[in-house]
Design an enzyme around this catalytic site. Structure first.
Site, mmCIF file in Angstrom:
data_model
loop_
_atom_site.group_PDB
_atom_site.id
_atom_site.type_symbol
_atom_site.label_atom_id
_atom_site.label_comp_id
_atom_site.label_asym_id
_atom_site.label_seq_id
_atom_site.Cartn_x
_atom_site.Cartn_y
_atom_site.Cartn_z
ATOM 1 N N GLU A 130 7.360 13.929 3.709
ATOM 2 C CA GLU A 130 7.288 13.865 2.237
ATOM 3 C C GLU A 130 7.581 15.201 1.560
ATOM 4 O O GLU A 130 7.172 15.425 0.424
ATOM 5 C CB GLU A 130 5.931 13.290 1.776
ATOM 6 C CG GLU A 130 5.710 11.872 2.281
ATOM 7 C CD GLU A 130 4.568 11.125 1.601
ATOM 8 O OE1 GLU A 130 3.874 11.710 0.749
ATOM 9 O OE2 GLU A 130 4.385 9.922 1.918
ATOM 10 N N GLU A 181 5.118 4.960 6.828
ATOM 11 C CA GLU A 181 3.811 4.811 6.188
ATOM 12 C C GLU A 181 3.905 3.664 5.199
ATOM 13 O O GLU A 181 4.788 3.649 4.345
ATOM 14 C CB GLU A 181 3.393 6.076 5.394
ATOM 15 C CG GLU A 181 2.912 7.221 6.239
ATOM 16 C CD GLU A 181 2.436 8.414 5.402
ATOM 17 O OE1 GLU A 181 1.891 8.197 4.302
ATOM 18 O OE2 GLU A 181 2.633 9.549 5.855
#
Ligand SMILES: *[C@@H]1O[C@H](CO)[C@@H](O)[C@H](O)[C@H]1NC(C)=O
Ligand SMILES: *[C@@H]1O[C@H](CO)[C@@H](O)[C@H](O)[C@H]1NC(C)=O
Ligand SMILES: *[C@@H]1O[C@H](CO)[C@@H](O)[C@H](O)[C@H]1NC(C)=O
Length: 522
Positions: free
Chosen positions: A133, A244
């Site tokens: 991320e 995720e």
């Protein structure tokens, strides 16, 4: 090579590829109070994952965020020994939101693990993610959410290359090297250079956090797959792993999204189970995220406490009716990489949400733009066997998509075909060539055979993604993507689908240009 032959060849080659159906969870390096996890802690977790009631004992993969044991400079993380002890396969992570002196510690730990454990370790590795991320954290949303330090595309490209050279000539050589980020990072054209460096894209997507959309649990499956589809469209033909996703059992309501075990069960039964059936590599968030403290929101399948004894907070069985996702077609023979011209800055977009694809002003004449579609056919996915036939009005919504055929002239041979969707100008007056009920984006896929008046959702056949645009802005041309035009002289069908809740119909016209057009360059 004629275009139609190429299409038949890839139709024959349709297979599931580059996805082995790894099923695992995400494992942090420390507990909530900052205590580092030791080999025993990791083993305990990896064993608990395999013994989850309601599963077949096949949740045997672990995704890590770092190679470094928490609190040390560059000691190998003890999760490696635990994975060897428990035969747990590994998606390794190298933490990349750090300066290069610190990234060198990740590389040092990776090399040390190879040297120390050899093939007992490297045989377990299913992939290596450089970063997590990092690109999300440098966006306006990431900054607003105080998500911490991120990394620029150039920094990531450097670190990805360093990782590739670190494993060269070792028993880890050939392991797929990828990156994990939010879906919004992949659909941002400024990050295309990172995608080019990857063997796979790890996508994080949480409908719960998509607060600018209708994000109740009722829409969660659709919202998740919209994110997955736009990521696949931006992936340059590379595999997309889900690294995720999940739905919280407790925490604050986010727009319409309510955290509860019931909703986590719904998300699992719909989204997780369809990903499993489709054999898409999945690292669910997560087994237990409440250890030595309870985060809010909390995503754990297991509540804080004894991992081995306590029942999951929701039923983990998959309904017998769960169907594999049919929204994307993995291709062993990947379609030509979608390309965008990349020359039009997207900085003019004022929306805070991520935008995909350059925008163009709408031309006043269509000199350089090739024709309007020959045939335009909306289809209604809630009536899968009903043909709606040829129309002038295209419709896009969660249930409608629109098919269009173009006749490519012989002069297109050998050129690059660029697809542009022109949105109508803002209506001012009693007549408007469009109806925009709900904003969103769209994606365009190439059909393996052209549409006919009797095409329905059920007989439309397979499609290959070309690209996506989001958000659609009135009065703008949106570059969807490009592909080689091939031979020229053929009729080719395309499917336009709504993304992210778009509900839009338009009158396909030339003056001004409204709808999908194709232009040949070079
Ligand atoms: C798009 O990506 C670039 C580079 O990673 C980043 O600086 C920018 O903030 C992103 N834009 C949005 C709207 O997220
Ligand atoms: C980040 O900020 C946006 C805009 O304020 C909000 O809608 C979103 O829910 C936040 N996301 C997270 C993960 O907190
Ligand atoms: C969730 O969406 C996927 C992709 O469209 C679909 O295959 C699956 O059947 C959906 N699940 C449910 C329960 O609607």
């Amino acid at each position: 090579m004629r275009f139609s032959t190429a299409l038949l060849a890839s139709a024959a080659a349709l297979t599931v590829s580059a996805q082995n159906g790894y099923k695992g969870f995400n494992y942090g390096a420390n507990f909530m109070d900052g205590t580092p996890k030791t080999v025993n802690d990791f083993e305990y977790e990896f064993n608990a994952a395999k013994q989850l009631p309601g599963t077949n004992g096949d949740w045997t993969s672990a995704r890590l965020y770092t190679m470094i044991q928490h609190g040390s400079t560059n000691t190998v993380i003890e999760a490696i020994q635990a994975a060897i002890n428990t035969k747990t396969s590994l998606l390794l992570g190298l933490w990349a939101s750090v300066p290069s002196e610190q990234f060198a510690n990740e590389i040092a730990a990776l090399k040390a693990a190879i040297a120390q454990y050899g093939t007992a370790f490297t045989d377990l590795v299913v992939g290596i993610s450089v970063g997590s991320e990092d690109l999300y954290r440098i966006t306006p949303t990431g900054i607003e959410n105080k998500s911490g330090v991120g990394a620029s595309p150039d920094q990531l490209i450097d670190y990805i290359r360093q990782t590739r050279s670190a494993i060269e000539g070792t028993t880890l050589a050939g392991a797929p090297v990828g990156h994990v980020d939010t879906w919004t990072a992949y659909v941002n054209g400024s990050n295309n250079g990172v995608i080019s460096e990857l063997d796979f894209l790890g996508m994080d997507a949480y409908p719960y956090f998509q607060t600018t959309m209708a994000n109740s649990i009722e829409n969660a499956n659709e919202t998740f797959y919209d994110a997955y589809d736009v990521t696949v469209a931006a992936s340059q033909g590379k595999p997309v792993w889900v690294t995720e996703t999940g739905w919280p059992v407790s925490g604050e309501q986010q727009n319409q999204a309510v955290a509860s075990p019931e909703n986590a069960r719904t998300f699992w039964a719909e989204t997780t189970c369809s990903l499993l059936k489709a054999n898409i590599n999945l690292f669910f968030y997560t087994l237990q995220d409440a250890q030595m403290g309870t985060p809010s929101p909390s995503f754990g399948i297991k509540p804080a406490g004894d991992l081995q004894q306590v029942q999951p907070l929701w039923d983990l069985s998959c309904p017998a009716s769960a169907k594999p996702s049919s929204r994307t077609i993995p291709l062993s023979d990947p379609p030509p990489a979608p390309t965008t011209t990349g020359t039009t800055p997207i900085s003019s977009i004022t929306s805070t949400s991520t935008s995909i694809g350059p925008q163009l002003p709408v031309p006043t004449s269509l000199d350089e733009v090739f024709q309007i579609p020959q045939l335009l056919i909306p289809i209604d996915h809630s009536r899968p066997d009903t043909p709606l036939g040829s129309q002038f009005i295209g419709q896009l919504s969660p249930t409608y998509s629109t098919l269009v055929n173009f006749q490519f002239p012989a002069s297109f041979a050998g050129k690059l075909c660029t697809f542009i969707f022109y949105m109508p100008p803002i209506a001012n007056g009693w007549w408007s060539p469009y109806q925009l009920k709900s904003p969103g984006g769209l994606s365009v896929s190439r059909m393996l055979r052209p549409a006919t008046v009797s095409t329905t959702p059920n007989n439309l056949g397979a499609t290959q993604p070309i690209g996506a645009v989001y958000p659609l802005t009135l009065g703008q041309g949106h570059v969807v993507g490009s592909l080689p035009c091939d031979g020229g002289g053929q009729t080719v069908g395309f499917q336009i689908s709504a993304l992210a809740g778009l509900d839009f119909s338009w009158y396909q016209s030339v003056q001004p240009p409204v709808g999908l057009f194709v232009r040949a360059n070079g």
